[in-house]
Design a protein around this motif. Structure first.
Motif, mmCIF file in Angstrom:
data_model
loop_
_atom_site.group_PDB
_atom_site.id
_atom_site.type_symbol
_atom_site.label_atom_id
_atom_site.label_comp_id
_atom_site.label_asym_id
_atom_site.label_seq_id
_atom_site.Cartn_x
_atom_site.Cartn_y
_atom_site.Cartn_z
ATOM 1 N N ARG A 1 1.882 7.535 -6.775
ATOM 2 C CA ARG A 1 0.874 8.505 -7.245
ATOM 3 C C ARG A 1 1.463 9.835 -7.510
ATOM 4 O O ARG A 1 2.114 10.559 -7.125
ATOM 5 C CB ARG A 1 -0.255 8.633 -6.227
ATOM 6 N N TYR B 1 0.835 -1.201 0.000
ATOM 7 C CA TYR B 1 0.000 0.000 0.000
ATOM 8 C C TYR B 1 0.874 1.257 0.000
ATOM 9 O O TYR B 1 0.622 2.199 -0.746
ATOM 10 C CB TYR B 1 -0.941 -0.002 1.207
ATOM 11 N N GLN B 2 1.926 1.245 0.819
ATOM 12 C CA GLN B 2 2.835 2.395 0.858
ATOM 13 C C GLN B 2 3.514 2.586 -0.495
ATOM 14 O O GLN B 2 3.692 3.715 -0.950
ATOM 15 C CB GLN B 2 3.884 2.220 1.968
ATOM 16 N N HIS C 1 2.279 1.829 -3.432
ATOM 17 C CA HIS C 1 1.275 2.389 -4.343
ATOM 18 C C HIS C 1 1.040 3.869 -4.068
ATOM 19 O O HIS C 1 0.833 4.626 -5.007
ATOM 20 C CB HIS C 1 -0.044 1.618 -4.234
ATOM 21 N N ARG C 2 1.082 4.270 -2.835
ATOM 22 C CA ARG C 2 0.878 5.684 -2.479
ATOM 23 C C ARG C 2 2.006 6.548 -3.001
ATOM 24 O O ARG C 2 1.794 7.654 -3.451
ATOM 25 C CB ARG C 2 0.768 5.853 -0.968
#
Length: 97
Positions: A97, A90-91, A93-94
Motif C-alpha cells: 500500500r 496479509y503482511q 498486502h499491507r
C-alpha cells in the motif's frame, strides 16, 4: 463538605458494606460522581476475572487464504464479498500500500 460512613448494598452479592469517609473523600478528589455499587470482594473478583483474559478470548474462524490457499484462522466472521488472507499474505498486502 462533611462526609459520614454510609451503608450500601452490593449489586452482585447483596451484602451490606460500608462506604467509608476516606473512600468518599477519595471519590470526591478524583471527581467520581457515583457511589460504588459492589463490595470490595466483588470488585476484586470482577477485576481478577477481567485481568485473567477470560473475557478477551475471541472466537476464531477457519478460512482458506485467498492468495496462497493455506488454511488459517482469523478472529472475525469472514464475509463472501472480501478476500481473507493468512498472516504472511496479509503482511505482503499491507507493505504494497
Amino acid at each position: 463538605m462533611a462526609f459520614q460512613d454510609k451503608e450500601l448494598v452490593c449489586k452482585d452479592c447483596g451484602t451490606t458494606f460500608i462506604f467509608t469517609v476516606g473512600e468518599q473523600e477519595f471519590y470526591a478528589e478524583k471527581g467520581f460522581e457515583n457511589e460504588p455499587q459492589r463490595c470490595r470482594d466483588c470488585r476484586n473478583a470482577r477485576k481478577t476475572s477481567r485481568n485473567s483474559g477470560e473475557s478477551r478470548q475471541r472466537e476464531m474462524h477457519t478460512v482458506v487464504c485467498a492468495e496462497c490457499g493455506v488454511e488459517t484462522q482469523v478472529p472475525f466472521q469472514p464475509t463472501s464479498d472480501r478476500p481473507v488472507y493468512c498472516r504472511d499474505c496479509y503482511q505482503n498486502h499491507r507493505v504494497g500500500r
